[in-house]
Design an enzyme around this catalytic site. Structure first.
Site, PDB file in Angstrom:
ATOM      1  N   ARG A 238      19.821  -0.753  11.026  1.00 50.13           N
ATOM      2  CA  ARG A 238      19.509   0.033  12.028  1.00 50.13           C
ATOM      3  C   ARG A 238      19.937  -0.417  13.486  1.00 50.13           C
ATOM      4  O   ARG A 238      21.039  -0.920  13.709  1.00 50.13           O
ATOM      5  CB  ARG A 238      17.868  -0.303  12.129  1.00 50.13           C
ATOM      6  CG  ARG A 238      17.590  -1.911  12.408  1.00 50.13           C
ATOM      7  CD  ARG A 238      16.189  -2.142  12.767  1.00 50.13           C
ATOM      8  NE  ARG A 238      15.946  -3.277  12.884  1.00 50.13           N
ATOM      9  CZ  ARG A 238      14.755  -3.984  13.379  1.00 50.13           C
ATOM     10  NH1 ARG A 238      13.489  -2.904  13.286  1.00 50.13           N
ATOM     11  NH2 ARG A 238      14.634  -5.444  13.546  1.00 50.13           N
TER      12      ARG A 238
ATOM     13  N   ASP B  74       3.919 -12.032  10.950  1.00 51.09           N
ATOM     14  CA  ASP B  74       4.062 -11.185  12.336  1.00 51.09           C
ATOM     15  C   ASP B  74       3.585 -12.131  13.212  1.00 51.09           C
ATOM     16  O   ASP B  74       2.863 -13.129  13.078  1.00 51.09           O
ATOM     17  CB  ASP B  74       3.025  -9.882  12.245  1.00 51.09           C
ATOM     18  CG  ASP B  74       3.949  -8.741  11.353  1.00 51.09           C
ATOM     19  OD1 ASP B  74       5.343  -8.886  11.244  1.00 51.09           O
ATOM     20  OD2 ASP B  74       3.246  -7.935  10.876  1.00 51.09           O
TER      21      ASP B  74
ATOM     22  N   ARG C  44       0.839  -1.103   0.148  1.00 49.31           N
ATOM     23  CA  ARG C  44      -0.025  -0.087  -0.139  1.00 49.31           C
ATOM     24  C   ARG C  44       0.850   1.183   0.005  1.00 49.31           C
ATOM     25  O   ARG C  44       2.033   1.129   0.392  1.00 49.31           O
ATOM     26  CB  ARG C  44      -0.924  -0.119   1.185  1.00 49.31           C
ATOM     27  CG  ARG C  44      -0.208   0.054   2.504  1.00 49.31           C
ATOM     28  CD  ARG C  44      -1.113  -0.446   3.669  1.00 49.31           C
ATOM     29  NE  ARG C  44      -0.603  -0.583   4.916  1.00 49.31           N
ATOM     30  CZ  ARG C  44       0.271   0.164   5.845  1.00 49.31           C
ATOM     31  NH1 ARG C  44       0.480   1.527   5.269  1.00 49.31           N
ATOM     32  NH2 ARG C  44       0.718  -0.059   6.876  1.00 49.31           N
TER      33      ARG C  44
ATOM     34  N   ARG D 112       1.742   8.621   5.159  1.00 48.42           N
ATOM     35  CA  ARG D 112       0.757   9.245   5.613  1.00 48.42           C
ATOM     36  C   ARG D 112       0.585  10.753   5.704  1.00 48.42           C
ATOM     37  O   ARG D 112       1.444  11.444   5.487  1.00 48.42           O
ATOM     38  CB  ARG D 112       1.025   8.963   7.147  1.00 48.42           C
ATOM     39  CG  ARG D 112       0.542   7.428   7.553  1.00 48.42           C
ATOM     40  CD  ARG D 112       0.808   7.240   9.092  1.00 48.42           C
ATOM     41  NE  ARG D 112       0.658   5.756   9.361  1.00 48.42           N
ATOM     42  CZ  ARG D 112       1.208   5.384  10.365  1.00 48.42           C
ATOM     43  NH1 ARG D 112       1.848   6.051  11.114  1.00 48.42           N
ATOM     44  NH2 ARG D 112       1.079   4.180  10.691  1.00 48.42           N
TER      45      ARG D 112
ATOM     46  N   TYR E 261       6.166 -14.199   5.046  1.00 49.80           N
ATOM     47  CA  TYR E 261       6.371 -13.518   6.300  1.00 49.80           C
ATOM     48  C   TYR E 261       5.112 -13.247   6.825  1.00 49.80           C
ATOM     49  O   TYR E 261       4.503 -13.192   6.411  1.00 49.80           O
ATOM     50  CB  TYR E 261       7.072 -12.148   5.596  1.00 49.80           C
ATOM     51  CG  TYR E 261       7.371 -11.540   6.861  1.00 49.80           C
ATOM     52  CD1 TYR E 261       8.658 -11.486   7.528  1.00 49.80           C
ATOM     53  CD2 TYR E 261       6.487 -10.387   7.359  1.00 49.80           C
ATOM     54  CE1 TYR E 261       8.987 -10.827   8.804  1.00 49.80           C
ATOM     55  CE2 TYR E 261       6.731  -9.585   8.556  1.00 49.80           C
ATOM     56  CZ  TYR E 261       7.902  -9.923   9.167  1.00 49.80           C
ATOM     57  OH  TYR E 261       8.210  -9.036  10.223  1.00 49.80           O
TER      58      TYR E 261
ATOM     59  N   ARG F 290      16.925 -14.095   4.335  1.00 44.11           N
ATOM     60  CA  ARG F 290      17.792 -13.279   4.940  1.00 44.11           C
ATOM     61  C   ARG F 290      17.987 -13.398   6.350  1.00 44.11           C
ATOM     62  O   ARG F 290      16.764 -13.918   6.864  1.00 44.11           O
ATOM     63  CB  ARG F 290      17.527 -11.796   4.416  1.00 44.11           C
ATOM     64  CG  ARG F 290      17.717 -11.478   3.389  1.00 44.11           C
ATOM     65  CD  ARG F 290      19.034 -11.502   2.740  1.00 44.11           C
ATOM     66  NE  ARG F 290      19.796 -10.243   3.028  1.00 44.11           N
ATOM     67  CZ  ARG F 290      21.100  -9.892   2.935  1.00 44.11           C
ATOM     68  NH1 ARG F 290      21.640 -10.931   2.340  1.00 44.11           N
ATOM     69  NH2 ARG F 290      21.573  -8.926   3.146  1.00 44.11           N
TER      70      ARG F 290
ATOM     71  N   GLU G  76      22.428  -3.507  14.054  1.00 48.16           N
ATOM     72  CA  GLU G  76      21.833  -4.919  13.242  1.00 48.16           C
ATOM     73  C   GLU G  76      22.312  -4.868  11.855  1.00 48.16           C
ATOM     74  O   GLU G  76      22.097  -3.839  11.123  1.00 48.16           O
ATOM     75  CB  GLU G  76      20.197  -4.693  13.189  1.00 48.16           C
ATOM     76  CG  GLU G  76      19.838  -6.033  12.356  1.00 48.16           C
ATOM     77  CD  GLU G  76      18.179  -5.880  12.748  1.00 48.16           C
ATOM     78  OE1 GLU G  76      17.672  -6.300  12.055  1.00 48.16           O
ATOM     79  OE2 GLU G  76      17.829  -5.674  13.761  1.00 48.16           O
TER      80      GLU G  76
END
Length: 369
Positions: free
Chosen positions: A281, A352, A173, A177, A350, A251, A302
């Site tokens: 990060r 969550d 998407r 914002r 993937y 990965r 990381e």
């Protein structure tokens, strides 16, 4: 008496075990290759600072699924938590996801929401009608400047390939914002367990009919699967079939640990979007528990790399060659009886935390032996 074997003590396996154990006639054995339960959600206290560490990287529980939200709160108190991610690009710090503040700061403007919508629409490459890859999807929506700043370098480091090699579906998407909302997630329910994630798994698996065997690698030929009424497998799909069609690519990430006094970066997660910076990060874990006070701090740089044989797989790449292999493995799965493949690794997609929990709950609801 029903005997069940579960491979893996992450969320998929633990939810299945907890649900099955409600029936006293069910005996559940869990095999876990690592020396702890909880999978990649495992947390523990740092011995030096006493800060709660997300050992395998940051995990913030978030969902729109009220059933999953209510389910998980049986095992922990979830403290409200808003993940506000920042991104460093060319020595400037911006808010993510891209929002109205990011747009105005990046372009040096003072646009209102409607003006910003019109402005961003003008940046998008309208000649791309049907984006075929990640890069085209991003260029279609936000144009070259924002893409190069926040997506190109970071994505290349994270996935180890040019973004044009990745599927467009990764950007499902518009990643923008048009207000000042800098909450990284848009889900209704968000929080972090007050005592860390490991406590959830300890409570889930605290049943006399659940036996957990740690440091135990599952090898199909080593166990008489037929002696169990059903097997729930949450490990790598290709490993179950001894990689007969080749390895599926993932990965993985690894971390460089550092200590400091006070507060190192002032935020839980800061991304580094420049391709020239090798890490993706930095996460500073004291900020995941703002209800605690710590004089010292611990933070992790990381890095992302290809998954090798001894590495823990994190993110399925799902490139074209992977999808061809996946189809072959799925054909093998359909030939098997009394084995359910579930979770991120066993389905090669993937997911969550809340997706994993919802899947496991649905599987148990519809399960008959």
């Amino acid at each position: 008496m029903n005997n069940f074997l579960i491979v893996g003590a992450g969320f998929s396996g633990s939810v299945i075990a907890e649900q099955l154990a409600k029936n006293p006639n069910n005996q559940i054995t869990i095999l876990e290759e690592r020396n702890h339960i909880g999978g990649n959600c495992y947390t523990e206290r740092d011995s030096k600072t006493n800060i709660m560490l997300h050992v395998y990287g940051p995990h913030i529980f978030n969902t729109d699924n009220i059933e999953v939200w209510n389910y998980i709160q049986q095992f922990t108190e979830l403290k409200p938590y808003t993940n506000r991610v920042k991104s460093v690009y060319k020595d400037n710090i911006y808010s993510l996801p891209i929002n109205l503040h990011t747009i105005n700061q990046f372009f040096g403007k003072t646009l209102n929401p409607e003006e910003a919508k019109e402005f961003i629409a003008g940046l998008g490459d309208q000649s791309i009608n049907d984006p075929q890859n990640f890069e085209e999807q991003a260029l279609r929506f936000i144009g070259n400047d924002l893409y190069k700043a926040f997506f190109y370098g970071y994505t290349k480091k994270q996935w180890g390939c040019e973004p044009k090699e990745l599927p467009a579906s990764i950007l499902k998407r518009l990643p923008v914002r048009f207000n000042y909302n800098d909450n990284y997630y848009s889900t209704s329910f968000q929080g972090i367990p007050i005592n860390g994630f490991t406590e959830i798994f300890e409570k889930m698996l605290n049943s006399p009919n659940i036996k957990v065997k740690l440091n135990t690698k599952f090898i199909p030929t080593d166990y008489q699967i037929s002696t169990y009424d059903h097997v729930f497998y949450t490990g790598p799909l290709d490993a179950f079939f001894n990689f007969k069609y080749g390895r599926l690519s993932y990965r993985t990430v690894y971390f460089e640990k550092n200590y400091a006094k006070g507060d190192y970066q002032g935020n839980a997660v800061i991304n580094y979007a420049d391709e020239s910076i090798p890490y993706t990060r930095i996460h500073e874990h004291k900020h995941f528990t703002p209800w605690e006070i710590h004089d010292e701090t611990i933070y992790f740089k990381e890095y992302s790399k290809e998954t090798e044989i001894t590495d823990t797989p994190y993110y399925p790449k799902r490139l074209k060659e992977d999808l061809k292999k996946l189809e072959l493995y799925q054909t093998e799965v359909q030939k098997l009886n009394n084995i359910t493949f579930l979770g991120r690794l066993a389905t090669y997609r993937y997911m969550d935390m809340h997706h994993v929990i919802a899947e496991a709950l649905d599987i148990v609801k519809n399960f008959t032996i």
